[in-house]
Design a protein around this motif. Structure first.
Motif, mmCIF file in Angstrom:
data_model
loop_
_atom_site.group_PDB
_atom_site.id
_atom_site.type_symbol
_atom_site.label_atom_id
_atom_site.label_comp_id
_atom_site.label_asym_id
_atom_site.label_seq_id
_atom_site.Cartn_x
_atom_site.Cartn_y
_atom_site.Cartn_z
ATOM 1 N N PHE A 265 37.162 9.419 14.337
ATOM 2 C CA PHE A 265 36.129 10.362 13.888
ATOM 3 C C PHE A 265 35.877 11.439 14.944
ATOM 4 C CE2 PHE A 265 31.634 11.600 13.788
ATOM 5 C CZ PHE A 265 31.572 12.162 12.523
ATOM 6 N N LEU A 266 35.808 10.992 16.218
ATOM 7 C CA LEU A 266 35.596 11.943 17.308
ATOM 8 C C LEU A 266 36.752 12.937 17.401
ATOM 9 C CD1 LEU A 266 33.857 12.772 19.751
ATOM 10 C CD2 LEU A 266 35.186 11.147 21.126
ATOM 11 N N SER B 231 38.818 18.316 16.548
ATOM 12 C CA SER B 231 39.883 19.126 15.939
ATOM 13 C C SER B 231 39.314 20.127 14.947
ATOM 14 C CB SER B 231 40.894 18.215 15.227
ATOM 15 O OG SER B 231 41.519 17.349 16.136
ATOM 16 N N ALA B 232 38.315 19.678 14.163
ATOM 17 C CA ALA B 232 37.696 20.570 13.181
ATOM 18 C C ALA B 232 36.968 21.722 13.862
ATOM 19 C CB ALA B 232 36.727 19.775 12.301
ATOM 20 N N VAL B 233 36.268 21.410 14.962
ATOM 21 C CA VAL B 233 35.550 22.454 15.710
ATOM 22 C C VAL B 233 36.532 23.460 16.317
ATOM 23 C CG1 VAL B 233 34.122 22.897 17.742
ATOM 24 C CG2 VAL B 233 33.547 21.018 16.207
ATOM 25 N N LEU B 234 37.595 22.939 16.927
ATOM 26 C CA LEU B 234 38.602 23.818 17.535
ATOM 27 C C LEU B 234 39.284 24.680 16.477
ATOM 28 C CD1 LEU B 234 40.281 21.423 20.137
ATOM 29 C CD2 LEU B 234 38.697 23.294 20.598
ATOM 30 N N PHE B 235 39.551 24.091 15.317
ATOM 31 C CA PHE B 235 40.202 24.856 14.242
ATOM 32 C C PHE B 235 39.273 25.950 13.721
ATOM 33 C CE2 PHE B 235 41.654 25.338 9.742
ATOM 34 C CZ PHE B 235 42.916 25.861 10.037
ATOM 35 N N ALA B 236 37.981 25.623 13.621
ATOM 36 C CA ALA B 236 36.997 26.632 13.183
ATOM 37 C C ALA B 236 36.922 27.768 14.205
ATOM 38 C CB ALA B 236 35.628 25.977 13.008
ATOM 39 N N MET B 237 36.963 27.421 15.496
ATOM 40 C CA MET B 237 36.951 28.437 16.545
ATOM 41 C C MET B 237 38.212 29.301 16.479
ATOM 42 S SD MET B 237 35.568 26.074 19.703
ATOM 43 C CE MET B 237 35.458 27.347 20.942
ATOM 44 N N LYS C 6 47.324 25.327 27.260
ATOM 45 C CA LYS C 6 47.159 26.770 27.468
ATOM 46 C C LYS C 6 46.880 27.483 26.151
ATOM 47 C CE LYS C 6 49.951 30.701 29.034
ATOM 48 N NZ LYS C 6 51.264 31.069 29.591
ATOM 49 N N ASN C 7 47.690 27.216 25.124
ATOM 50 C CA ASN C 7 47.511 27.874 23.823
ATOM 51 C C ASN C 7 46.218 27.454 23.145
ATOM 52 O OD1 ASN C 7 49.858 29.487 23.757
ATOM 53 N ND2 ASN C 7 51.107 27.716 23.239
ATOM 54 N N ILE C 8 45.858 26.172 23.284
ATOM 55 C CA ILE C 8 44.602 25.700 22.681
ATOM 56 C C ILE C 8 43.420 26.433 23.311
ATOM 57 C CG2 ILE C 8 43.038 23.733 22.503
ATOM 58 C CD1 ILE C 8 45.503 21.936 22.207
ATOM 59 N N LEU C 9 43.408 26.501 24.644
ATOM 60 C CA LEU C 9 42.303 27.158 25.347
ATOM 61 C C LEU C 9 42.242 28.649 25.043
ATOM 62 C CD1 LEU C 9 42.614 25.376 28.812
ATOM 63 C CD2 LEU C 9 40.747 25.120 27.171
ATOM 64 N N LEU C 10 43.413 29.309 25.009
ATOM 65 C CA LEU C 10 43.459 30.755 24.767
ATOM 66 C C LEU C 10 42.932 31.128 23.394
ATOM 67 C CD1 LEU C 10 46.879 31.809 26.351
ATOM 68 C CD2 LEU C 10 44.626 32.611 27.027
ATOM 69 N N TRP C 11 43.181 30.266 22.401
ATOM 70 C CA TRP C 11 42.817 30.608 21.031
ATOM 71 C C TRP C 11 41.495 30.003 20.568
ATOM 72 C CZ3 TRP C 11 44.521 34.463 18.270
ATOM 73 C CH2 TRP C 11 45.775 35.000 18.554
ATOM 74 N N THR C 12 40.859 29.206 21.434
ATOM 75 C CA THR C 12 39.611 28.568 21.000
ATOM 76 C C THR C 12 38.462 28.817 21.982
ATOM 77 O OG1 THR C 12 40.316 26.481 22.056
ATOM 78 C CG2 THR C 12 40.816 26.749 19.711
ATOM 79 N N VAL C 13 38.476 28.111 23.103
ATOM 80 C CA VAL C 13 37.324 28.098 24.008
ATOM 81 C C VAL C 13 37.164 29.396 24.796
ATOM 82 C CG1 VAL C 13 36.254 26.897 25.947
ATOM 83 C CG2 VAL C 13 37.508 25.602 24.218
ATOM 84 N N LEU C 14 38.265 29.903 25.375
ATOM 85 C CA LEU C 14 38.156 31.036 26.305
ATOM 86 C C LEU C 14 37.623 32.320 25.667
ATOM 87 C CD1 LEU C 14 41.275 30.454 28.587
ATOM 88 C CD2 LEU C 14 38.884 29.954 29.046
#
Length: 319
Positions: free
Chosen positions: A30-31, A36-42, A200-208
């Motif tokens: 669930f976590l 994953s859902a939050v990152l995908f929404a971002m 790198k790609n996850i951070l570039l396209w979501t959090v950063l």
């Protein structure tokens, strides 16, 4: 009977243990799905904002092919030549959207340039975009445009690029005005994970992009509608990645290989820092440049207040 009781007890423990493990796995799953859902929404939000940003700020000038880079520049006005270079996470729109642009083009022939990877300029595959190499790229742009003896204006990291240009060939330039000079910041905690391509790609396209956007929140209310839209333009993946790589390659050690003799071209610093120990480039200039001056104007609210300050106007008038 005792054996049967023991058996039932053991079976119950096994079932209870299996149930606990199943609950634990469910919680982890669930976590994972929630993150994953939050990152995908971002990701979807950032992708949409990047698309709109590119639509809102298409190239307004011409594109030159310089060392495999596609360099976007805009040239307007008439009179003495002046060249504008933006700061970190910026673009030529920093100048173009301001009232300062109209005043400047009324008196000067103005050339504003998007540095490689910023604005509407594209980087080549090679990644050593330190002060010296970016100075070469900017110099080649000016050479192709036949811009002779310009006044160079740089903001933040562009100050280092301009100093490299002067060290390499000071006779090509009339003078330089350097605003809020400084070296690139240190690599952040999250950027240290860039060694892993997936992270790198996850951070570039979501959090950063979210973190970058939050940095503008304090000054956002003071900006015009055009500048508020530009925040999306400045948080694009290409600019975040270029800013990270500049942190690795823009070092003052590059200046040493360029130094032959003291530079006589006048250099004027306008520092927005209230702490006189903060600027990184001034100590270097004291050693390598003969004709320089420094003005401290204290902290400023935004880039606009800096370029529209009376101190900057005075520097231009004296030139």
């Amino acid at each position: 009977m005792k054996n049967k009781a023991k058996c039932k007890s053991k079976c119950h423990c096994k079932k209870h243990g299996t149930k606990k493990e199943a609950n634990k796995v469910s919680k982890i799953l669930f976590l994972f799905l929630s993150i994953s859902a939050v990152l995908f929404a971002m990701f979807l939000r950032n992708k949409d904002k990047e698309k709109r940003a590119n639509e809102n700020f298409p190239p307004i000038g011409e594109i030159l092919d310089i060392q495999g880079c596609k360099i976007h520049y805009f040239n307007q006005g008439a009179g003495e030549n002046i060249v504008l270079l933006h700061g970190k996470s910026g673009s030529l729109f920093d100048f173009y959207l301001s009232d300062f642009w109209k005043k400047l083009t009324a008196k000067y022939n103005v050339v504003a340039i998007d540095l490689p990877g910023y604005g509407n300029s594209k980087r080549a595959n090679w990644k050593d975009y330190g002060f010296e190499n970016q100075a070469i790229i900017v110099s080649e742009v000016l050479e192709k445009l036949n811009i002779e003896k310009p006044i160079l204006v740089g903001y933040e990291e562009s100050c280092g690029i301009i100093l490299s240009m002067l060290l390499k060939n000071q006779d090509n330039y009339k003078s330089a005005i350097l605003l809020n000079d400084g070296m690139p910041e240190e690599i952040s905690f999250l950027e240290k994970f860039f060694g892993n391509k997936i992270l790198k790609n996850i951070l570039l396209w979501t959090v950063l992009p979210f973190m970058k956007e939050s940095q503008f929140e304090e000054i956002k209310p003071e900006l015009s509608a055009e500048y508020q839209e530009k925040i999306d333009f400045d948080t694009r993946v290409s600019q975040i990645l270029t800013s990270y790589e500049n942190k690795k390659y823009m070092r003052d050690s590059e200046f040493e290989s360029l130094y032959n003799e003291k530079v006589k071209t006048p250099v004027k610093f306008i520092s927005a820092s209230s702490n006189r120990l903060t600027p990184n480039l001034i100590p270097f200039v004291r050693d390598y440049f003969e004709n320089y001056s420094v003005k401290y104007i204290g902290n400023f609210e935004s880039f606009l207040t800096l370029i529209e300050s009376k101190e900057f106007a005075e520097c231009l008038e004296k030139d």
